[in-house]
Design a protein around this motif. Structure first.
Motif, PDB file in Angstrom:
ATOM      1  N   TRP A  61      84.628  63.678  36.911  1.00 11.93           N
ATOM      2  CA  TRP A  61      84.940  63.009  35.630  1.00 11.93           C
ATOM      3  C   TRP A  61      86.391  63.235  35.219  1.00 11.93           C
ATOM      4  CZ3 TRP A  61      86.408  65.015  30.948  1.00 11.93           C
ATOM      5  CH2 TRP A  61      86.422  64.142  29.866  1.00 11.93           C
ATOM      6  N   THR A  87      89.252  60.308  34.864  1.00 13.79           N
ATOM      7  CA  THR A  87      90.001  60.142  33.598  1.00 13.79           C
ATOM      8  C   THR A  87      91.504  60.143  33.841  1.00 13.79           C
ATOM      9  OG1 THR A  87      88.179  61.255  32.438  1.00 13.79           O
ATOM     10  CG2 THR A  87      90.293  61.080  31.293  1.00 13.79           C
ATOM     11  N   VAL A 143      94.127  57.074  33.115  1.00 17.60           N
ATOM     12  CA  VAL A 143      95.317  57.217  32.249  1.00 17.60           C
ATOM     13  C   VAL A 143      96.574  56.794  32.986  1.00 17.60           C
ATOM     14  CG1 VAL A 143      96.752  58.899  31.052  1.00 17.60           C
ATOM     15  CG2 VAL A 143      94.264  58.995  30.812  1.00 17.60           C
TER      16      VAL A 143
END
Length: 209
Positions: free
Chosen positions: A6, A10, A14
């Motif tokens: 995870w 992420t 980004v």
């Protein structure tokens, strides 16, 4: 999904978002439309200060009675060149009055060494000696009645001729021209010993008394 996966997803999301924001340029605002002015009818030319425009001679002016317009003078169209009217004749000027000619000049003389002063008369066309000077009057006249200032002027010739003990001395002219009673310094005698100027012009010589 584990915690590590995870976190990695992420970070990738980004970075992808930052890359897209950097690569995508900001939208440019639309420019204002260019407005080209349409040619309009030119205004009436402003009358020049050197031109005097006369009123219309045909028919009465708008808003004025006919008798008022008929009594108004008609101003001619006059062009001005440097402030001087062109085409309009100048008014005729009367000839100046002649100056009265007199027969005798009254002269004042001064000895600068002894401070002796004397006043004497010299008829026109004659001469008179005083000390080392000889005065000869050619003309003497007064101002005319139409001149603003009263004055007397005389045309004289003055010679320097000292008296010699053993013979005559040739005269030397020290002044020739017009002398003015109102302004003696305007055209005066330049002599180291004597001074002289015109007092007045008369028709006849004054009496001895």
């Amino acid at each position: 999904m584990t915690r590590e996966r995870w976190f990695a997803a992420t970070v990738l999301a980004v970075l992808a978002t930052a890359g897209l924001a950097t690569a995508t340029p900001a939208p440019v605002p639309a420019a204002d439309p260019i407005v080209i002015p349409q040619p309009t009818q030119s205004a009436a030319p402003t009358p020049s200060a050197d031109t005097v425009t006369p009123p219309d001679e045909g028919g009465p002016a708008e808003g004025l009675p006919e008798e008022v317009v008929a009594a108004a003078p008609v101003v001619p169209n006059v062009q001005l060149a440097g402030g001087i009217p062109v085409g309009r004749p100048f008014p005729e000027m009367a000839d100046p009055l002649p100056r009265p000619r007199q027969g005798v000049a009254i002269i004042q003389a001064l000895d600068k060494v002894t401070a002796v002063s004397i006043r004497f008369a010299v008829p026109v066309g004659q001469q008179r000696r005083w000390r080392g000077l000889v005065f000869r009057v050619r003309a003497c006249e007064t101002t005319a009645t139409d001149e603003p200032m009263r004055d007397s002027v005389a045309y004289m010739e003055i010679y320097s001729q000292p008296r010699a003990r053993d013979g005559a001395v040739d005269p030397r002219r020290v002044f020739q021209g017009w002398m003015f009673a109102s302004s003696p310094a305007l055209s005066g005698l330049e002599h180291p010993l004597y001074d002289a100027w015109v007092i007045s012009c008369q028709a006849e010589a004054p009496s001895e008394a």
